[in-house]
Design an enzyme around this catalytic site. Structure first.
Site, mmCIF file in Angstrom:
data_model
loop_
_atom_site.group_PDB
_atom_site.id
_atom_site.type_symbol
_atom_site.label_atom_id
_atom_site.label_comp_id
_atom_site.label_asym_id
_atom_site.label_seq_id
_atom_site.Cartn_x
_atom_site.Cartn_y
_atom_site.Cartn_z
ATOM 1 N N ASN A 7 0.822 -1.083 0.044
ATOM 2 C CA ASN A 7 0.102 0.054 0.234
ATOM 3 C C ASN A 7 0.759 1.222 0.111
ATOM 4 O O ASN A 7 1.842 1.622 1.147
ATOM 5 C CB ASN A 7 -1.002 -0.345 1.423
ATOM 6 C CG ASN A 7 -1.905 1.019 1.347
ATOM 7 O OD1 ASN A 7 -1.345 2.382 1.163
ATOM 8 N ND2 ASN A 7 -3.117 0.971 1.718
ATOM 9 N N HIS A 10 1.167 5.968 1.924
ATOM 10 C CA HIS A 10 1.700 7.155 2.665
ATOM 11 C C HIS A 10 2.915 7.833 1.831
ATOM 12 O O HIS A 10 3.690 8.876 2.460
ATOM 13 C CB HIS A 10 1.980 6.330 4.071
ATOM 14 C CG HIS A 10 0.808 5.988 4.949
ATOM 15 N ND1 HIS A 10 0.020 7.285 5.006
ATOM 16 C CD2 HIS A 10 0.644 4.857 5.504
ATOM 17 C CE1 HIS A 10 -0.962 6.569 5.833
ATOM 18 N NE2 HIS A 10 -0.871 5.127 5.941
ATOM 19 N N HIS A 43 -5.668 3.623 -1.505
ATOM 20 C CA HIS A 43 -7.293 3.933 -0.882
ATOM 21 C C HIS A 43 -7.362 5.442 -1.439
ATOM 22 O O HIS A 43 -6.507 6.332 -0.911
ATOM 23 C CB HIS A 43 -6.825 3.918 0.726
ATOM 24 C CG HIS A 43 -8.258 4.074 1.409
ATOM 25 N ND1 HIS A 43 -8.323 3.850 2.585
ATOM 26 C CD2 HIS A 43 -9.296 4.417 1.037
ATOM 27 C CE1 HIS A 43 -9.669 4.143 3.031
ATOM 28 N NE2 HIS A 43 -10.271 4.559 1.777
ATOM 29 N N ARG A 45 -9.424 8.045 -0.754
ATOM 30 C CA ARG A 45 -10.309 8.590 0.410
ATOM 31 C C ARG A 45 -11.260 9.398 -0.286
ATOM 32 O O ARG A 45 -10.843 10.317 -0.762
ATOM 33 C CB ARG A 45 -9.411 8.839 1.523
ATOM 34 C CG ARG A 45 -8.800 7.906 2.370
ATOM 35 C CD ARG A 45 -8.101 8.270 3.378
ATOM 36 N NE ARG A 45 -9.270 8.292 4.548
ATOM 37 C CZ ARG A 45 -9.565 7.586 5.561
ATOM 38 N NH1 ARG A 45 -8.898 6.651 5.744
ATOM 39 N NH2 ARG A 45 -10.595 7.793 6.367
ATOM 40 N N ARG A 49 -6.932 12.799 1.113
ATOM 41 C CA ARG A 49 -5.902 13.262 1.964
ATOM 42 C C ARG A 49 -4.645 12.687 1.522
ATOM 43 O O ARG A 49 -3.440 13.500 1.945
ATOM 44 C CB ARG A 49 -6.208 13.182 3.511
ATOM 45 C CG ARG A 49 -6.028 11.347 3.704
ATOM 46 C CD ARG A 49 -6.283 11.003 5.369
ATOM 47 N NE ARG A 49 -7.495 11.507 5.656
ATOM 48 C CZ ARG A 49 -7.949 10.772 6.871
ATOM 49 N NH1 ARG A 49 -7.086 9.962 7.378
ATOM 50 N NH2 ARG A 49 -9.217 10.976 7.358
ATOM 51 N N GLU A 70 -8.727 0.522 -2.882
ATOM 52 C CA GLU A 70 -9.460 0.530 -1.456
ATOM 53 C C GLU A 70 -10.392 1.699 -1.863
ATOM 54 O O GLU A 70 -10.032 2.854 -1.958
ATOM 55 C CB GLU A 70 -9.002 0.518 -0.288
ATOM 56 C CG GLU A 70 -8.018 -0.584 -0.218
ATOM 57 C CD GLU A 70 -7.080 -0.126 1.312
ATOM 58 O OE1 GLU A 70 -7.325 0.619 1.914
ATOM 59 O OE2 GLU A 70 -6.334 -1.219 1.478
ATOM 60 N N THR A 101 -8.522 3.420 8.752
ATOM 61 C CA THR A 101 -9.458 2.783 8.656
ATOM 62 C C THR A 101 -9.679 2.229 10.201
ATOM 63 O O THR A 101 -8.640 1.502 10.499
ATOM 64 C CB THR A 101 -9.635 1.948 7.800
ATOM 65 O OG1 THR A 101 -9.056 2.259 6.408
ATOM 66 C CG2 THR A 101 -10.968 1.112 7.510
ATOM 67 N N GLU A 151 -11.359 -9.269 3.112
ATOM 68 C CA GLU A 151 -9.918 -8.861 3.770
ATOM 69 C C GLU A 151 -10.221 -8.860 5.243
ATOM 70 O O GLU A 151 -11.142 -7.888 5.721
ATOM 71 C CB GLU A 151 -9.501 -7.798 3.266
ATOM 72 C CG GLU A 151 -8.206 -7.214 3.959
ATOM 73 C CD GLU A 151 -7.490 -5.924 3.288
ATOM 74 O OE1 GLU A 151 -7.480 -5.460 1.832
ATOM 75 O OE2 GLU A 151 -6.754 -5.458 4.140
ATOM 76 N N HIS A 191 -4.062 -4.423 7.982
ATOM 77 C CA HIS A 191 -4.101 -3.325 8.772
ATOM 78 C C HIS A 191 -3.146 -3.652 10.099
ATOM 79 O O HIS A 191 -3.474 -4.506 10.761
ATOM 80 C CB HIS A 191 -5.670 -3.078 9.060
ATOM 81 C CG HIS A 191 -5.627 -1.535 9.583
ATOM 82 N ND1 HIS A 191 -5.243 -1.124 10.923
ATOM 83 C CD2 HIS A 191 -6.175 -0.752 8.655
ATOM 84 C CE1 HIS A 191 -5.532 0.108 11.027
ATOM 85 N NE2 HIS A 191 -6.091 0.516 9.527
HETATM 86 N N1 PXP Z 1 -6.204 -2.859 4.372
HETATM 87 C C1 PXP Z 1 -7.117 -2.160 4.469
HETATM 88 C C2 PXP Z 1 -8.472 -2.346 4.024
HETATM 89 C C3 PXP Z 1 -6.688 -0.658 4.949
HETATM 90 O O1 PXP Z 1 -7.793 0.289 4.886
HETATM 91 C C4 PXP Z 1 -5.440 -0.432 5.298
HETATM 92 C C5 PXP Z 1 -5.153 0.806 5.553
HETATM 93 O O2 PXP Z 1 -5.316 1.922 4.670
HETATM 94 C C6 PXP Z 1 -4.512 -1.533 5.113
HETATM 95 C C7 PXP Z 1 -4.644 -2.699 4.633
HETATM 96 C C8 PXP Z 1 -2.853 -1.163 5.426
HETATM 97 O O3 PXP Z 1 -2.787 -0.776 6.646
HETATM 98 P P1 PXP Z 1 -1.365 -0.520 7.427
HETATM 99 O O4 PXP Z 1 -1.185 0.793 6.624
HETATM 100 O O5 PXP Z 1 -1.517 -0.593 8.785
HETATM 101 O O6 PXP Z 1 -0.585 -1.533 6.928
#
Ligand code: PXP
Length: 238
Positions: A7, A10, A43, A45, A49, A70, A101, A151, A191
């Site tokens: 992901n 960030h 994601h 959003r 952001r 996402e 989330t 998920e 997550h």
């Molecule tokens: N899966 C989902 C559905 C999420 O919303 C997120 C956070 O955006 C993640 C995985 C990844 O989480 P993390 O950034 O804590 O690894």
């Protein structure tokens, strides 16, 4: 062993801190793939952001593995997904004020509405994953929507404050994974997963993909993205 969806949200968080053009999550996705990422997750959003519409459009052109979008289960987001055509969509709950989330989707409480969203995407041949807590009622409801994947939210496992609480949370992830597989669902998880806590989740039988963001990007700031991705792949396979 499960595959790794990286992901890159960030990377965009850092860019948006100055509303500039760097660092670019597109470049990050390319480097992550070169280092062994099996998929790229973003994601989009509602408040934009971090990831922007432009990012998703370009990633659709550049991602060579698979793109997991996402998003919230809203009409506006469904229209975007139908236009962009990611390889699959993960529906997540979204609250404007949250830092990230928080809980899983309440599929059971919104069964009809969720089913409509799942159908509108899957009729367009975009598989849908539902981000849910590892609870039997939510898994059954997810299966009823016709979604092809779930998920499992690993937040409670990641936040467990001692070994016995962590073991209990791992047990509920394991039970949830088995139940979902029996219902014919593909199972991903994510997550709060880190280099230190990912191993036991990766070893759950039937787990297919782990979506990990914050921990990888945090390490990447210090050691570089390719090394951070390679080290997460190693942590998953150990
Ligand atoms: N899966 C989902 C559905 C999420 O919303 C997120 C956070 O955006 C993640 C995985 C990844 O989480 P993390 O950034 O804590 O690894």
């Amino acid at each position: 062993m499960p595959t790794l969806g990286v992901n890159v949200d960030h990377v965009a968080t850092i860019r948006q801190a100055r509303r500039t053009v760097e660092p670019d999550p597109i470049a990050a996705a390319i480097l992550a793939e070169l280092a062994g990422a099996d998929g790229i997750t973003v994601h989009l959003r509602e408040d934009r952001r971090h990831i922007q519409d432009r990012d998703v459009r370009i990633l659709r052109e550049t991602v060579r593995t698979h793109l997991n979008l996402e998003m919230a289960a809203t009409e506006v987001m469904v229209a975007i997904a139908l236009a962009v055509r990611p390889d699959y969509v993960t529906l997540v709950p979204e609250k404007r004020e949250e830092v990230t989330t928080e809980g899983g989707l309440d599929v059971l409480g919104r069964l009809e509405a969720m089913t409509r969203v799942v159908e509108s995407l899957q009729e367009a041949r975009i598989p849908v994953s539902l981000f849910i807590d590892p609870e039997s009622a939510q898994i059954e409801a997810a299966s009823k929507t016709g979604a092809q994947l779930i998920e499992l939210h690993t937040g409670r496992y990641a936040e467990a404050t001692n070994d016995s609480k962590r073991a209990l949370e791992l047990e509920s992830l394991s039970t949830a994974c088995n139940m979902a597989r029996q219902l014919g669902l593909h199972v991903n998880a994510g997550h709060g997963l880190t280099y230190w806590n990912v191993g036991p989740v990766a070893r759950l039988s039937g787990m297919e993909e782990l979506n990990i963001g914050h921990s990888i990007i945090s390490r990447a700031v210090l050691v570089g993205l390719e090394r951070a991705v390679r080290e997460m792949k190693t942590a998953i396979t150990l």
